[in-house]
Write a protein that holds these residues in place. Structure first.
Motif, PDB file in Angstrom:
ATOM      1  N   LEU A  73       0.239   2.729   3.983  1.00  0.00           N
ATOM      2  CA  LEU A  73       1.551   3.302   3.689  1.00  0.00           C
ATOM      3  C   LEU A  73       1.985   4.268   4.789  1.00  0.00           C
ATOM      4  CD1 LEU A  73       1.528   4.039  -0.158  1.00  0.00           C
ATOM      5  CD2 LEU A  73       2.818   2.286   1.071  1.00  0.00           C
ATOM      6  N   ASN A  74       1.054   5.042   5.313  1.00  0.00           N
ATOM      7  CA  ASN A  74       1.364   5.935   6.428  1.00  0.00           C
ATOM      8  C   ASN A  74       1.805   5.147   7.659  1.00  0.00           C
ATOM      9  OD1 ASN A  74       0.967   8.427   5.238  1.00  0.00           O
ATOM     10  ND2 ASN A  74      -1.210   8.494   5.728  1.00  0.00           N
ATOM     11  N   ALA A 100       5.255   3.794   7.040  1.00  0.00           N
ATOM     12  CA  ALA A 100       6.245   4.879   7.125  1.00  0.00           C
ATOM     13  C   ALA A 100       6.546   5.235   8.574  1.00  0.00           C
ATOM     14  CB  ALA A 100       5.735   6.110   6.377  1.00  0.00           C
ATOM     15  N   SER A 155       0.328   9.687   0.930  1.00  0.00           N
ATOM     16  CA  SER A 155       0.960   8.575   1.646  1.00  0.00           C
ATOM     17  C   SER A 155       2.257   8.137   0.977  1.00  0.00           C
ATOM     18  CB  SER A 155      -0.009   7.399   1.743  1.00  0.00           C
ATOM     19  OG  SER A 155      -1.146   7.759   2.475  1.00  0.00           O
ATOM     20  N   LEU A 202       6.027   8.313   2.534  1.00  0.00           N
ATOM     21  CA  LEU A 202       6.904   7.150   2.658  1.00  0.00           C
ATOM     22  C   LEU A 202       8.273   7.435   2.049  1.00  0.00           C
ATOM     23  CD1 LEU A 202       7.377   4.185   3.427  1.00  0.00           C
ATOM     24  CD2 LEU A 202       6.380   3.537   1.224  1.00  0.00           C
TER      25      LEU A 202
END
Length: 324
Positions: free
Chosen positions: A4-5, A8, A266, A270
């Motif tokens: 997710l990081n 993003a 995370s 996002l």
């Protein structure tokens, strides 16, 4: 969660760079068009005062476009560096990347929002069938003084932002004063960036749209121009409302529930990136909304490019004639 990081950061890098380029081009073209529209019209007799009044909205939109350009040049660029490339701020960068950045961001964004609200209000007055309301629209010179006063007041109001922003242990900007933090949340973010412009634009955008319906069927050149400009402002008002709500909610959550000395989760990170992208769509998208919704705006752009092409051709011929 690491994925997710990555998503993003990739989203911020890709969308941010595209928005940066489109925003620079769009706002520079906005400035060119509104500079021309803001010039006094050469009319005779009693029409001069009315023509002078109808130039108020382009003056406000010119100031708004300049402020939007400032938001894109500095705050958006540094935001891409922070979140897209995971740049951590060191203590010796606090003045440039925290204090000056947030001063420019809040001064320019509030300047843009305020001038846009003034342009919307002016369109409401101009399109009203009430003669007294139409006469409330100020003259061009007074409008310039109002814009200057707005800039001075907002700049003074943003000085504490530059004073209280510091860098945390994890390389992020945060407000060091707990007392100012409450003012920042509830007044600067929630009220000035959220509630007030949303309510103001909702009310006067709707009233202007109602006035436009009463002008239906009138085909005079000035009336047609006013109708198109008013429709353009109404659509932009809707875009501002959509982009402001998620950003204000996210900023309030970040200040109230996120520890400045700990890393964000995370998922929160996002959502933070998505809200930022929505926030920056406002200064980026205005040109494209104007271009799509307003035939007069497109026509003015064509004239602008045609004039530049003609000037280049004329200069080239003059040089060629001089050499030969």
């Amino acid at each position: 969660m690491a994925n997710l990081n990555t998503v993003a950061r990739l989203l911020m890098t890709t969308a941010g760079i595209i928005m940066y380029v489109l925003g620079l081009i769009g706002n520079i073209l906005n400035i060119c068009v509104f500079t021309k529209w803001a010039r006094p019209r050469t009319t005779a007799g009693n029409e001069h005062h009315n023509a002078n009044q109808t130039n108020n909205s382009p003056l406000y939109l010119l100031a708004s476009s300049i402020a939007n350009l400032m938001v894109i040049i500095y705050p958006l660029l540094t935001r891409i560096i922070y979140d897209g490339f995971n740049h951590l701020i060191s203590p010796n960068q606090v003045i440039l990347l925290c204090q000056i950045r947030y001063f420019v961001l809040h001064t320019s964004d509030l300047m843009s929002l305020t001038c846009f609200c003034m342009a919307t209000f002016d369109r409401y007055l101009i399109t009203s069938r009430n003669v007294h309301l139409r006469h409330m629209s100020t003259t061009r010179q007074l409008t310039k003084k109002i814009i200057l006063l707005i800039f001075i007041l907002i700049s003074l109001h943003s000085i504490p932002v530059a004073i209280y922003y510091q860098v945390s242990n994890v390389g992020q900007c945060f407000i060091s004063s707990s007392s100012y933090e409450y003012y920042y949340i509830y007044v600067l973010l929630l009220l000035f960036h959220g509630i007030l412009p949303i309510i103001f634009l909702s009310i006067f955008g709707s009233l202007t749209y109602k006035n436009l319906k009463t002008l239906q069927g009138q085909t005079h050149a000035h009336v047609t121009h006013d109708k198109q400009l008013s429709r353009m402002l109404f659509l932009m008002s809707f875009a501002i409302i959509i982009s402001s709500i998620p950003y204000c909610m996210e900023q309030i959550y970040e200040v109230m529930y996120t520890d400045s000395n700990s890393q964000q989760s995370s998922l929160v990170y996002l959502l933070h990136i998505i809200s930022l992208i929505l926030f920056y769509t406002n200064p980026v998208s205005n040109f494209y909304i104007y271009f799509i919704s307003t035939p007069n705006f497109r026509h003015e752009l064509k004239k602008l490019f045609h004039y530049n092409k003609h000037t280049h051709h004329f200069v080239h011929n003059q040089i060629h004639t001089t050499i030969t």
